[in-house]
Motif scaffolding. Structure first.
Motif, mmCIF file in Angstrom:
data_model
loop_
_atom_site.group_PDB
_atom_site.id
_atom_site.type_symbol
_atom_site.label_atom_id
_atom_site.label_comp_id
_atom_site.label_asym_id
_atom_site.label_seq_id
_atom_site.Cartn_x
_atom_site.Cartn_y
_atom_site.Cartn_z
ATOM 1 N N MET A 176 -0.100 19.446 -14.418
ATOM 2 C CA MET A 176 -0.971 19.353 -13.619
ATOM 3 C C MET A 176 -0.483 17.966 -13.202
ATOM 4 O O MET A 176 -0.008 16.652 -13.416
ATOM 5 N N SER A 177 -0.874 18.608 -11.869
ATOM 6 C CA SER A 177 -0.488 17.145 -10.714
ATOM 7 C C SER A 177 -2.038 16.454 -10.669
ATOM 8 O O SER A 177 -3.222 16.242 -11.058
ATOM 9 N N SER A 178 -1.355 14.682 -10.646
ATOM 10 C CA SER A 178 -1.944 13.653 -10.724
ATOM 11 C C SER A 178 -3.630 13.987 -9.158
ATOM 12 O O SER A 178 -2.757 14.643 -8.711
ATOM 13 N N PHE A 179 -4.339 13.208 -9.947
ATOM 14 C CA PHE A 179 -5.345 13.590 -9.046
ATOM 15 C C PHE A 179 -5.536 12.129 -7.601
ATOM 16 O O PHE A 179 -6.018 12.736 -6.491
ATOM 17 N N ILE A 180 -4.821 11.434 -8.348
ATOM 18 C CA ILE A 180 -4.541 10.405 -6.705
ATOM 19 C C ILE A 180 -2.624 9.299 -7.386
ATOM 20 O O ILE A 180 -2.256 9.360 -8.335
ATOM 21 N N LYS A 181 -2.698 9.994 -6.134
ATOM 22 C CA LYS A 181 -0.471 10.353 -6.692
ATOM 23 C C LYS A 181 -0.431 8.645 -5.006
ATOM 24 O O LYS A 181 -0.637 8.947 -4.501
ATOM 25 N N VAL A 182 -0.106 7.763 -5.751
ATOM 26 C CA VAL A 182 0.268 6.934 -4.613
ATOM 27 C C VAL A 182 1.404 6.225 -4.451
ATOM 28 O O VAL A 182 2.487 6.365 -5.816
ATOM 29 N N ASN A 183 2.610 6.183 -3.512
ATOM 30 C CA ASN A 183 4.101 6.277 -3.564
ATOM 31 C C ASN A 183 4.524 4.651 -2.537
ATOM 32 O O ASN A 183 3.941 5.130 -1.656
ATOM 33 N N ASN A 184 5.213 4.190 -2.760
ATOM 34 C CA ASN A 184 5.781 2.536 -2.504
ATOM 35 C C ASN A 184 4.784 2.083 -1.989
ATOM 36 O O ASN A 184 5.059 2.038 -0.628
ATOM 37 N N LEU A 185 3.667 2.321 -1.789
ATOM 38 C CA LEU A 185 2.348 1.276 -0.805
ATOM 39 C C LEU A 185 2.666 -0.560 -0.537
ATOM 40 O O LEU A 185 2.553 -0.622 -1.617
ATOM 41 N N ASP A 186 2.647 -0.421 0.607
ATOM 42 C CA ASP A 186 2.689 -1.771 0.859
ATOM 43 C C ASP A 186 1.387 -1.529 1.616
ATOM 44 O O ASP A 186 1.157 -1.083 2.609
ATOM 45 N N VAL A 187 0.455 -2.610 1.711
ATOM 46 C CA VAL A 187 -0.520 -2.990 2.253
ATOM 47 C C VAL A 187 -0.097 -4.640 2.773
ATOM 48 O O VAL A 187 -0.373 -5.517 1.896
ATOM 49 N N GLN A 188 -0.565 -5.181 3.631
ATOM 50 C CA GLN A 188 0.152 -6.127 4.125
ATOM 51 C C GLN A 188 -1.604 -6.698 5.120
ATOM 52 O O GLN A 188 -2.421 -6.360 5.652
ATOM 53 N N TYR A 189 -1.348 -8.507 5.344
ATOM 54 C CA TYR A 189 -2.437 -8.637 6.314
ATOM 55 C C TYR A 189 -1.433 -9.741 7.079
ATOM 56 O O TYR A 189 -0.313 -9.568 6.659
ATOM 57 N N SER A 190 -1.820 -10.179 7.972
ATOM 58 C CA SER A 190 -1.788 -11.010 9.210
ATOM 59 C C SER A 190 -1.667 -12.905 8.280
ATOM 60 O O SER A 190 -2.732 -13.017 7.533
ATOM 61 N N ARG A 191 -0.688 -13.084 8.978
ATOM 62 C CA ARG A 191 -0.520 -14.757 8.702
ATOM 63 C C ARG A 191 -0.628 -15.830 9.508
ATOM 64 O O ARG A 191 -0.309 -16.457 9.827
ATOM 65 N N GLY A 192 -1.401 -15.146 10.495
ATOM 66 C CA GLY A 192 -1.271 -15.377 12.070
ATOM 67 C C GLY A 192 0.090 -15.982 12.653
ATOM 68 O O GLY A 192 1.187 -15.062 12.518
ATOM 69 N N ARG A 193 -0.494 -17.061 13.676
ATOM 70 C CA ARG A 193 0.864 -17.066 14.359
ATOM 71 C C ARG A 193 1.601 -18.793 13.895
ATOM 72 O O ARG A 193 0.549 -19.371 13.800
ATOM 73 N N ARG A 194 2.722 -19.067 13.839
ATOM 74 C CA ARG A 194 3.340 -20.784 13.541
ATOM 75 C C ARG A 194 2.923 -21.384 14.874
ATOM 76 O O ARG A 194 2.466 -22.411 15.422
#
Ligand SMILES: Nc1ncnc2c1ncn2[C@@H]1O[C@H](COP(=O)(O)OP(=O)(O)OP(=O)(O)O)[C@@H](O)[C@H]1O
Ligand SMILES: [Mg+2]
Length: 326
Positions: free
Chosen positions: A1-19
């Motif tokens: 059975m294939s999964s309902f949700i399949k997440v692969n190698n997920l990256d989620v980023q936020y900004s740290r702003g600029r120095r």
């Protein structure tokens, strides 16, 4: 059975702003290389310390936060959807199939809208009904399911208690008949006795509708009562994922063991688990090379400092650790 949700190698980023004005904007990963399969009709608990990326992962799954690498794939009843490749039409369909249950029932409901309008909003926004009377009927139907008094639908939220407000939130989340719900700390603000009633309600509706739920919580005893499976996050990574009983009876990852050890009442095997959590969680801006948990792990070896472990099948668990005992 294939999964309902399949997440692969997920990256989620936020900004740290600029120095400084002259330097480039910097980003950090709040979710780092996450792999996850969720089966239809399951309630998956997501646990981990504050800042580990639980809400960010939940928002990415709902399409509410863009992701920068990897993929999220849904197998809905009417067809599959790849979140990285959504047309406008598919985006609209997708929005009707997934929902968030708000975290804070005191601040999340608009004080100037009647309960009827609050509950009806997703249906109206998605254009899912043809007339006001059809919308009214759907509101009444879902309000009854959520055990709300249908004679009070024209009142404003301030006249309702915390538990009733959470029922309003749930009714609103369910009215468009989604297939997937993210409940992010949805009962954390409620008294224990009211929590129990809300969870019971959610479970019976989940059963009836065949809903799949990601349930984010700090409360391990709630997770142990409510969920079928548990994913444990640490510093943006899933370090263990297993059926609930496996997690609570035979936790494999040292971080899961330490988390459970901190709650003796739900840990019958306490004497087998040596360590509780010591030290601070490292900065997410400065994730160590190798295993993310190395600085707090009692089993750390040189190998852990060099190689990052990926999630591997170990008995009925998926665990990201190279030092596992049988
Ligand atoms: N909008 C944002 N902009 C920048 N950084 C953010 C933003 N939202 C979250 N973060 C950061 O991303 C990391 C993960 O946050 P997230 O809210 O996903 O954690 P969490 O596990 O849900 O924590 P909690 O248990 O406190 O709710 C944290 O370091 C947080 O400070
Ligand atoms: Mg959160």
């Amino acid at each position: 059975m294939s999964s309902f949700i399949k997440v692969n190698n997920l990256d989620v980023q936020y900004s740290r702003g600029r120095r400084s004005l002259f330097e480039k904007e910097e980003f950090f990963k709040a979710v780092d290389n996450v792999n996850l399969s969720i089966n239809k009709g399951k309630i998956v608990g997501l646990v981990g310390e504050s800042g580990s990326g639980k809400s960010t992962l939940g928002r990415a799954l709902l399409g509410a936060k863009e992701f920068h690498h990897g993929s999220i794939h849904y197998n809905f009843e009417e067809g599959s959807i790849d979140l990285s490749n959504l047309s406008k039409k598919n985006l609209r369909d997708f929005r009707s199939k997934v929902q968030l249950i708000f975290q804070d029932p005191y601040n999340s409901l608009s004080p100037r809208m009647t309960v009827r309008d609050i509950i009806a909003e997703p249906l109206e926004a998605l254009g899912m009904t043809k007339s006001k009377s059809e919308t009214d009927n759907r509101v009444i139907e879902i309000a009854q399911k959520c055990q709300l008094n249908i004679n009070h639908l024209n009142r404003f939220p301030h006249s309702f208690s915390g538990g009733q407000r959470q029922r309003i939130s749930i009714a609103r989340s369910l009215i468009a008949q989604p297939e997937f719900i993210v409940a992010d700390e949805s009962v954390a603000a409620l008294d224990v006795s009211i929590q129990a009633g809300i969870l019971q309600l959610l479970k019976s509706i989940q059963n009836e509708m065949g809903l799949t739920i990601m349930f984010i919580s700090h409360d391990l005893s709630v997770i142990s009562n409510f969920c079928d499976e548990v994913a444990v996050m640490y510093l943006g990574k899933i370090v263990e994922y297993a059926p609930k009983n496996e997690i609570f009876l035979t936790p494999k990852h040292p971080y899961t063991q330490a988390l459970l050890n901190a709650v003796p009442s739900i840990n019958p095997h306490k004497k087998n688990i040596q360590k509780t959590l010591e030290g601070e969680i490292p900065s997410i801006y400065d994730r160590p090379q190798g295993c993310v948990f190395q600085s707090r792990c009692s089993k750390v070896t040189d190998q852990c400092r060099q190689n990052e472990p990926s999630l591997k099948k170990f008995h009925n668990h998926e665990v990201a650790c190279i030092n596992l005992d049988d």
